[in-house]
Write an enzyme that holds these catalytic residues in place. Structure first.
Site, PDB file in Angstrom:
ATOM      1  N   LYS A 168       0.855  -1.188   0.000  1.00  0.00           N
ATOM      2  CA  LYS A 168       0.000   0.000   0.000  1.00  0.00           C
ATOM      3  C   LYS A 168       0.886   1.230   0.000  1.00  0.00           C
ATOM      4  O   LYS A 168       1.586   1.518   0.972  1.00  0.00           O
ATOM      5  CB  LYS A 168      -0.922  -0.001   1.227  1.00  0.00           C
ATOM      6  N   LYS A 221      -2.154  -1.712  -3.751  1.00  0.00           N
ATOM      7  CA  LYS A 221      -3.001  -0.526  -3.729  1.00  0.00           C
ATOM      8  C   LYS A 221      -2.114   0.713  -3.822  1.00  0.00           C
ATOM      9  O   LYS A 221      -1.164   0.818  -3.043  1.00  0.00           O
ATOM     10  CB  LYS A 221      -3.817  -0.514  -2.425  1.00  0.00           C
TER      11      LYS A 221
END
Length: 289
Positions: A168, A221
């Site tokens: 992320k 992500k």
């Protein structure tokens, strides 16, 4: 459609159905107003939802996350009772629940990783007791997956799977989400625990650690600017791989389409297909409907 997970924003209160200005077509719902949305999701054969809770009260630690009658726990029970075909995944984090908007406990103007892990354990156990199907910790604290796996195993939830936000990045593409979830940090930023967009090697290390700690699904992500990372992880690991097609990616497409600058549907399909081509088994996307 079998590969989609649709994010939902559920706000504590009553009679709430509010469109998020920066994410056209996406709304925040209170539980008494969400049935129409859930009916549509089921009718479209979207198999899974990812829940984000927006509580009515916040504090320094985000204690509402482990309140067994909190908004997330109420939402789990409501959906599992009334929409048993839906697979329910919960976001496990603190940014929507803390008064400062960070993903954990603040000590010395930064997030205290290890102190936060203790609270993550409380949160996942509460979600598990409410009947969730899978937990998805998004806070990027080191050791999160190990802490969750041990906590679930020790409380009778050894079969509950974990979708790890393994990679992320500290991305500017999250802007509209912070409008959706009331989760913008009130001080500093999240660069001390989310990842540097320039750093490829760290992504490989983070994913390998999550595999070793017991993750069941890995995630990258955002998706669109990190297709190379998706491809590389798919080549290395045999776990299912998810890509989160985040709010900023959604908002850009919607804005350009509304202005007539692009064919929105064609661009949407092209970018979703690119995620599959890169190696994503699962796509979390606001485009799912």
């Amino acid at each position: 459609v079998d590969d989609f997970i649709y994010p939902l924003f559920i706000e504590e209160g009553e009679n709430i159905e509010t469109e998020i200005v920066s994410m056209p077509g996406i709304k925040r719902f209170s539980l008494d107003k969400i049935s129409k949305e859930l009916d549509e999701i089921v009718s479209l054969n979207i198999p899974a939802v990812l829940l984000f809770g927006i509580p009515s009260k916040k504090d320094d630690e985000g204690t509402e996350t482990w309140n067994d009658n909190g908004i997330m726990q109420q939402a789990i029970r409501f959906i599992k009772k009334n929409y048993p075909s839906l697979y329910v995944i919960t976001d496990v984090c603190f940014c929507e629940y803390t008064s400062h908007g960070h993903c954990g406990i603040i000590h010395d103007n930064d997030v205290d990783n290890d102190a936060t892990l203790v609270n993550i354990a409380k949160q996942v156990i509460s979600h598990a007791k409410a009947g969730v199907d899978m937990v998805a910790p998004s806070g990027m604290m080191d050791g999160t997956i190990d802490m969750i796996r041990q906590s679930l195993d020790n409380t009778g939830f050894s079969n509950l799977p974990i979708m790890a936000y393994s990679v992320k990045y500290a991305s500017a593409f999250y802007g509209p989400f912070r409008d959706a979830a009331d989760s913008a940090p009130s001080l500093g930023d999240r660069k001390t625990y989310q990842m540097d967009p320039a750093n490829r090697i760290e992504a490989l290390k983070e994913a390998a650690l999550d595999v070793a700690e017991g993750a069941d699904i890995l995630m990258v992500k955002p998706a669109l600017s990190y297709l190379d990372i998706i491809r590389e992880l798919k080549d290395i690991h045999d776990l299912p791989l998810a890509a989160y097609n985040v709010s900023g990616e959604y908002a850009m497409l919607k804005a350009a389409a509304q202005n007539g600058w692009i064919d929105g549907d064609k661009v949407m399909m092209e970018k979703l297909i690119s995620m599959k081509r890169a190696g994503a088994d699962i796509i979390l996307t606001y485009h799912a409907k």
